[in-house]
Design an enzyme around this catalytic site. Structure first.
Site, PDB file in Angstrom:
ATOM      1  NE  ARG A  79      63.895  49.103  22.993  1.00 58.96           N
ATOM      2  CZ  ARG A  79      64.243  47.773  23.491  1.00 58.96           C
ATOM      3  NH1 ARG A  79      64.349  47.870  24.718  1.00 58.96           N
ATOM      4  NH2 ARG A  79      64.942  47.115  22.730  1.00 58.96           N
TER       5      ARG A  79
ATOM      6  CE1 TYR B 115      60.968  54.246  22.971  1.00 57.21           C
ATOM      7  CE2 TYR B 115      61.010  53.030  20.994  1.00 57.21           C
ATOM      8  CZ  TYR B 115      61.617  53.412  22.108  1.00 57.21           C
ATOM      9  OH  TYR B 115      62.863  53.301  22.360  1.00 57.21           O
TER      10      TYR B 115
ATOM     11  CE1 TYR C  32      67.882  59.685  26.280  1.00 59.56           C
ATOM     12  CE2 TYR C  32      70.225  60.184  25.780  1.00 59.56           C
ATOM     13  CZ  TYR C  32      69.263  59.107  25.660  1.00 59.56           C
ATOM     14  OH  TYR C  32      69.409  58.212  25.334  1.00 59.56           O
TER      15      TYR C  32
ATOM     16  CB  ALA D 175      78.640  61.317  25.998  1.00 60.11           C
TER      17      ALA D 175
ATOM     18  CB  THR E 287      77.667  54.927  21.237  1.00 61.23           C
ATOM     19  OG1 THR E 287      76.250  55.476  21.464  1.00 61.23           O
ATOM     20  CG2 THR E 287      77.649  55.087  19.589  1.00 61.23           C
TER      21      THR E 287
HETATM   22  N1  SAM Z   1      68.416  60.875  21.157  1.00 60.17           N
HETATM   23  C1  SAM Z   1      69.627  60.426  21.856  1.00 60.17           C
HETATM   24  C2  SAM Z   1      70.640  61.567  21.371  1.00 60.17           C
HETATM   25  O1  SAM Z   1      70.510  62.326  20.687  1.00 60.17           O
HETATM   26  O2  SAM Z   1      72.041  60.954  21.478  1.00 60.17           O
HETATM   27  C3  SAM Z   1      69.957  59.012  21.645  1.00 60.17           C
HETATM   28  C4  SAM Z   1      68.816  58.025  21.830  1.00 60.17           C
HETATM   29  S1  SAM Z   1      69.064  56.353  21.503  1.00 60.17           S
HETATM   30  C5  SAM Z   1      67.395  55.838  21.982  1.00 60.17           C
HETATM   31  C6  SAM Z   1      69.921  55.910  22.894  1.00 60.17           C
HETATM   32  C7  SAM Z   1      71.203  55.253  22.185  1.00 60.17           C
HETATM   33  O3  SAM Z   1      71.990  56.627  22.185  1.00 60.17           O
HETATM   34  C8  SAM Z   1      72.272  54.456  23.185  1.00 60.17           C
HETATM   35  O4  SAM Z   1      71.777  53.214  23.226  1.00 60.17           O
HETATM   36  C9  SAM Z   1      73.650  54.751  22.836  1.00 60.17           C
HETATM   37  O5  SAM Z   1      73.770  54.218  21.666  1.00 60.17           O
HETATM   38  C10 SAM Z   1      73.249  56.362  22.356  1.00 60.17           C
HETATM   39  N2  SAM Z   1      73.492  57.162  23.713  1.00 60.17           N
HETATM   40  C11 SAM Z   1      72.697  57.434  24.672  1.00 60.17           C
HETATM   41  N3  SAM Z   1      73.314  58.053  25.853  1.00 60.17           N
HETATM   42  C12 SAM Z   1      74.618  57.880  25.438  1.00 60.17           C
HETATM   43  C13 SAM Z   1      75.768  58.416  26.218  1.00 60.17           C
HETATM   44  N4  SAM Z   1      75.815  59.053  27.403  1.00 60.17           N
HETATM   45  N5  SAM Z   1      76.962  58.232  25.691  1.00 60.17           N
HETATM   46  C14 SAM Z   1      77.197  57.581  24.409  1.00 60.17           C
HETATM   47  N6  SAM Z   1      76.103  57.267  23.631  1.00 60.17           N
HETATM   48  C15 SAM Z   1      75.014  57.258  24.372  1.00 60.17           C
END
Ligand code: SAM
Length: 260
Positions: A64, A68, A90, A205, A233
């Site tokens: 990764r 990136y 997102y 979410a 999460t």
């Molecule tokens: N930038 C993103 C944000 O603002 O939420 C987070 C990006 S991070 C690389 C990816 C992580 O965000 C996932 O492993 C999870 O922990 C969390 N995540 C992403 N999508 C999610 C969702 N739909 N519900 C809960 N947690 C989410």
């Protein structure tokens, strides 16, 4: 001269985007999309005709970190060419997400204007859906793998949120899921601070207006066999009472007395 703006789209398709993020998307020369869902890309394409997906940079077996770097480079090439570039991510572009921070820092090092517009992150949705106020007992956030690789001081009187739980323990940075064996190690670590039967929450979410969030309660010791995804999460509610600090309280009392 070129410039870079990284904006957040929020978690739910079409529902969370702010006016500033939207106008940056509409008014830039080129838009790069780092989104988890092809539907979100289609939605972006309605706002701008030149949307490049950053998704193809991901590949199984590829680090990764390399992915990136390539994403940052792709955006910087256009900035150097004098374009107004928008990176659309997102959630919040800078929450548990390195690319937007790196791209902005790199653009600034090269003398270009660059900034970030915040967005609604998974964290924000979590507070709303689970009815958690991070200020009530305090709230610690860690990336799950980093939490395993380093000794951290956990306060079980506060909330604990572990991000990227679906790939917890992946040292290679190449995997899109890790299995029960690594999760068992994580649980062993957590059991140093929490009861084995403590109820934790797997949270996902809703990303479409028609879907519901996943809020699945499982016992900590059963976590290795729970269904976890890239977008899961983990939330650990407090397992201990707040501990008063009598020494500090006495010192505060002394100050109060002196003030009277
Ligand atoms: N930038 C993103 C944000 O603002 O939420 C987070 C990006 S991070 C690389 C990816 C992580 O965000 C996932 O492993 C999870 O922990 C969390 N995540 C992403 N999508 C999610 C969702 N739909 N519900 C809960 N947690 C989410």
């Amino acid at each position: 001269p070129g410039r870079l703006v990284c904006v957040g789209l929020g978690m739910m398709l079409g529902a969370h985007i702010g006016p500033r993020a939207r106008s940056h998307i509409e008014q830039s020369d080129v838009v790069f999309a780092a989104v988890s869902d092809p539907l979100v890309e289609l939605w972006l394409k309605q706002m701008h005709q030149e949307v490049h997906s950053l998704q193809p940079y991901y590949a199984v077996g590829k680090s990764r970190r390399q992915t990136y770097r390539e994403m940052v480079d792709a955006m910087l090439v256009e900035v150097r060419a004098g374009k107004q570039v928008c990176g659309a991510f997102y959630g919040h572009p800078g929450v548990f997400a390195q690319v937007a921070h790196d791209a902005i820092a790199q653009a600034r090092r090269e003398g270009f204007l660059a900034h970030m517009e915040p967005g609604v992150s998974a964290e924000d949705c979590l507070y709303a859906d689970l009815g958690i106020d991070p200020g009530r007992y305090g709230c610690q956030h860690y990336e799950a793998s980093q939490f395993m690789f380093y000794r951290r001081r956990i306060d079980p009187a506060a909330y604990l949120v572990l991000w990227q739980i679906g790939i917890a323990g992946d040292r290679s940075c190449t995997r899109f899921a890790t299995g029960p064996a690594l999760r068992r190690l994580l649980v062993e670590r957590l059991i140093e601070d929490y009861p084995a039967y403590h109820e934790v929450i797997v949270y996902e979410a809703a990303t479409l207006p028609i879907s519901e969030p996943r809020m699945e309660r499982v016992k900590l010791r059963d976590l290795p066999d729970a269904q976890l995804h890239m977008h899961s999460t983990l939330v650990l509610p407090p397992a201990a009472m707040l501990q008063p600090d009598p020494d500090m309280l006495a010192r505060i009392e002394a100050v109060e007395r002196a003030d009277m």
